[in-house]
Design an enzyme around this catalytic site. Structure first.
Site, PDB file in Angstrom:
ATOM      1  N   SER A  36      35.520  27.479  48.653  1.00  0.00           N
ATOM      2  CA  SER A  36      35.277  26.473  47.509  1.00  0.00           C
ATOM      3  C   SER A  36      34.861  25.049  47.790  1.00  0.00           C
ATOM      4  O   SER A  36      35.445  24.714  48.833  1.00  0.00           O
ATOM      5  CB  SER A  36      36.607  26.677  46.623  1.00  0.00           C
ATOM      6  OG  SER A  36      36.719  25.285  45.917  1.00  0.00           O
TER       7      SER A  36
ATOM      8  N   HIS B 288      47.221  52.075  34.063  1.00  0.00           N
ATOM      9  CA  HIS B 288      47.305  50.936  33.416  1.00  0.00           C
ATOM     10  C   HIS B 288      47.495  49.610  34.279  1.00  0.00           C
ATOM     11  O   HIS B 288      48.111  48.616  33.634  1.00  0.00           O
ATOM     12  CB  HIS B 288      48.502  50.934  32.383  1.00  0.00           C
ATOM     13  CG  HIS B 288      48.642  52.085  31.623  1.00  0.00           C
ATOM     14  ND1 HIS B 288      48.031  52.365  30.156  1.00  0.00           N
ATOM     15  CD2 HIS B 288      48.912  53.332  31.916  1.00  0.00           C
ATOM     16  CE1 HIS B 288      48.195  53.681  29.787  1.00  0.00           C
ATOM     17  NE2 HIS B 288      48.838  54.236  30.885  1.00  0.00           N
TER      18      HIS B 288
ATOM     19  N   LYS C 250      40.396  28.320  49.569  1.00  0.00           N
ATOM     20  CA  LYS C 250      39.862  29.707  48.924  1.00  0.00           C
ATOM     21  C   LYS C 250      38.887  30.576  49.836  1.00  0.00           C
ATOM     22  O   LYS C 250      38.056  29.825  50.571  1.00  0.00           O
ATOM     23  CB  LYS C 250      38.975  28.808  47.771  1.00  0.00           C
ATOM     24  CG  LYS C 250      39.850  28.363  46.530  1.00  0.00           C
ATOM     25  CD  LYS C 250      40.693  29.703  46.021  1.00  0.00           C
ATOM     26  CE  LYS C 250      39.711  30.306  44.972  1.00  0.00           C
ATOM     27  NZ  LYS C 250      39.572  29.814  43.310  1.00  0.00           N
TER      28      LYS C 250
ATOM     29  N   GLU D 146      32.087  40.088  42.771  1.00  0.00           N
ATOM     30  CA  GLU D 146      32.061  39.688  41.377  1.00  0.00           C
ATOM     31  C   GLU D 146      30.515  39.818  41.001  1.00  0.00           C
ATOM     32  O   GLU D 146      30.136  40.448  39.573  1.00  0.00           O
ATOM     33  CB  GLU D 146      32.092  38.334  41.315  1.00  0.00           C
ATOM     34  CG  GLU D 146      33.828  38.208  41.610  1.00  0.00           C
ATOM     35  CD  GLU D 146      34.014  36.423  41.490  1.00  0.00           C
ATOM     36  OE1 GLU D 146      34.778  35.976  40.536  1.00  0.00           O
ATOM     37  OE2 GLU D 146      33.855  36.035  42.898  1.00  0.00           O
TER      38      GLU D 146
END
Ligand code: ARG
Length: 455
Positions: free
Chosen positions: A274, A153, A280, A287
């Site tokens: 970024s 979980h 970043k 992704e």
């Protein structure tokens, strides 16, 4: 090609919807190989003469060179790769070109080309899966006894080792490997010679063309040969399953590399910055691997839907199979390569992993197990005692092993000092020596057995 029967030209939209050349030009190599095998067989069988056969083969060699060097003009009016090549052959060698299509139809021609392409592409993905497995294996070996939290979980469950976690993916990708290998085995039969659907009255030798094209044997039923696309569907389903494994791993990389976790650092080569937030490091490649799973699933559904309910034998619907299939293979190609690059170059943060591994009372199960094993307390009761111990530690704001013996004995008087031997993360991990378990001694065996198979 069928001018004899028609007096008017097709509508321009008809030409557009009918043309597949912009997609199936990717079958050029397979189409030429299939035509050469067919021409040589026709010659061997005395169906065309040697001079014509030599002209055909020479012309086809020339054409494939033109295509390889971007010197071939593809025409939408000529619909598909088969007719583009045949028309060019006619320009190059004249009348003999018209004999190539003897005892053949575009139906068995495209079935052969596409099967060859899918088979070769499955083989290429096999190599890539193996490369990814090796990358995982090497990282697993380096980090065989580094501890990390194991989750259920996405809540801390029990500590595991990084090596163990990575080896779980080696197992998954090994099954993807065998799915592709099985699919290749099943598709390894040649449709050429099925002609339009019913076979041919010419005395062809289907064994010869099957062998020349590297197939195990000719397909046994000509209707099936031109109608079957299950090999593409089976490959797409293998792709979807593999993409799904890649996506789970990608998701973990996204989580692990996020700053609150900081389990891993993705290399510069596989991160992006970024434009507004200078700090970043975004895991874009991970992704996108995750994202491409959607397309893989879509391709499988598209292909299943395309084939559903088509009566035997050929229907033009089947021309649309290629775009769907090419796209799915292409995106798996990229995803496997990107994942391999990310895995090879990522670095693990030992300290953060260890800190997280000891958080969340991750060794609570070890305490319960110890109560059962050493004090002969029934598991359900042990579970209750452990719950109370976790509660006590939580209230005090400490780890389980920071509780004193007195504090633990206040919960369960039979607890002895021995309990402290089993409460640490390292002890927990080392104790899980059941077959397939996370103990480094077991993980080293898993790694050794895969090294033997892979290297
Ligand atoms: N371009 C077609 C395809 O990819 C070739 C087969 C055409 N056959 C036919 N009967 N119209 O499916």
């Amino acid at each position: 090609m069928w001018g004899g029967r028609f007096s008017a030209k097709p509508d321009s939209i008809m030409t557009s919807i009918n043309a597949s050349i912009n997609v199936d030009k990717r079958l050029a190599e397979e189409d030429v190989a299939g035509s050469i095998a067919h021409a040589k067989m026709l010659c061997e069988q005395g169906i065309i003469n040697e001079v014509d056969c030599d002209d055909i083969v020479e012309g086809l060699d020339k054409i494939i060179n033109e295509i390889r060097h971007d010197k071939f003009h593809f025409s939408v009016e000529l619909e598909d790769i088969h007719m583009n090549i045949e028309a060019r052959l006619k320009k190059l060698i004249g009348g003999a070109a018209g004999r190539l299509h003897t005892a053949r139809s575009r139906n068995d021609q495209v079935a052969t080309d596409f099967r060859l392409w899918v088979k070769a592409s499955c083989t290429a993905r096999l190599d890539q899966i193996e490369t990814l497995m090796k990358a995982l294996l090497s990282q697993a070996e380096t980090h065989v006894d580094w501890v990390m939290p194991g989750f259920t979980h996405l809540q801390t469950a029990q500590p595991v080792t990084v090596g163990h976690h990575l080896m779980a993916y080696v197992e998954m990708f090994s099954r993807d490997f065998s799915r592709f290998a099985d699919a290749i085995h099943r598709m390894d039969e040649c449709p050429l010679g099925a002609a339009a659907l019913a076979g041919t009255g010419f005395n062809i030798d289907r064994e010869m063309t099957a062998e020349a094209l590297g197939f195990d044997h000719p397909m046994a039923n000509s209707l099936d040969a031109v109608s079957a696309r299950d090999y593409a569907i089976e490959s797409l389903s293998s792709i979807a399953i593999c993409a799904q494994h890649l996506s789970r791993l990608a998701e973990e990389l996204v989580i692990w590399s996020s700053s609150p976790f900081s389990f891993v650092r993705m290399s510069d080569a596989w991160s992006t910055g970024s434009s507004i937030m200078p700090q970043k490091r975004n895991p874009d490649a991970a992704e996108l691997v995750r994202a491409k799973t959607g397309r893989a699933n879509g391709s499988l559904i598209a292909m299943l839907t395309l084939m559903k309910g088509l009566p035997l034998a050929y229907s033009k619907d089947m021309q649309d199979d290629k775009q769907i299939t090419f796209e799915a293979f292409d995106s798996l190609d990229l995803s496997l390569q990107a994942m391999t690059g990310m895995i090879e170059t990522m670095t693990f943060n030992k300290e953060n992993l260890a800190k997280a591994a000891s958080g969340g009372f991750s060794t609570a199960t070890d305490l319960a197990d110890w109560l059962v094993r050493d004090l002969n307390i029934p598991f359900r009761e042990a579970h209750h005692i452990t719950g109370a111990s976790v509660k006590a530690a939580e209230e005090k704001g400490v780890q389980l092993w920071d509780l004193s013996l007195e504090e633990l004995q206040a919960i369960e008087p039979r607890i002895t000092n021995d309990v402290f031997d089993i409460l640490s993360v390292d002890a927990s991990v080392a104790s899980r020596q059941s077959y397939g378990g996370t103990a480094p001694v077991r993980v080293r065996e898993q790694i050794a057995s895969w090294k033997e198979r892979l290297l």
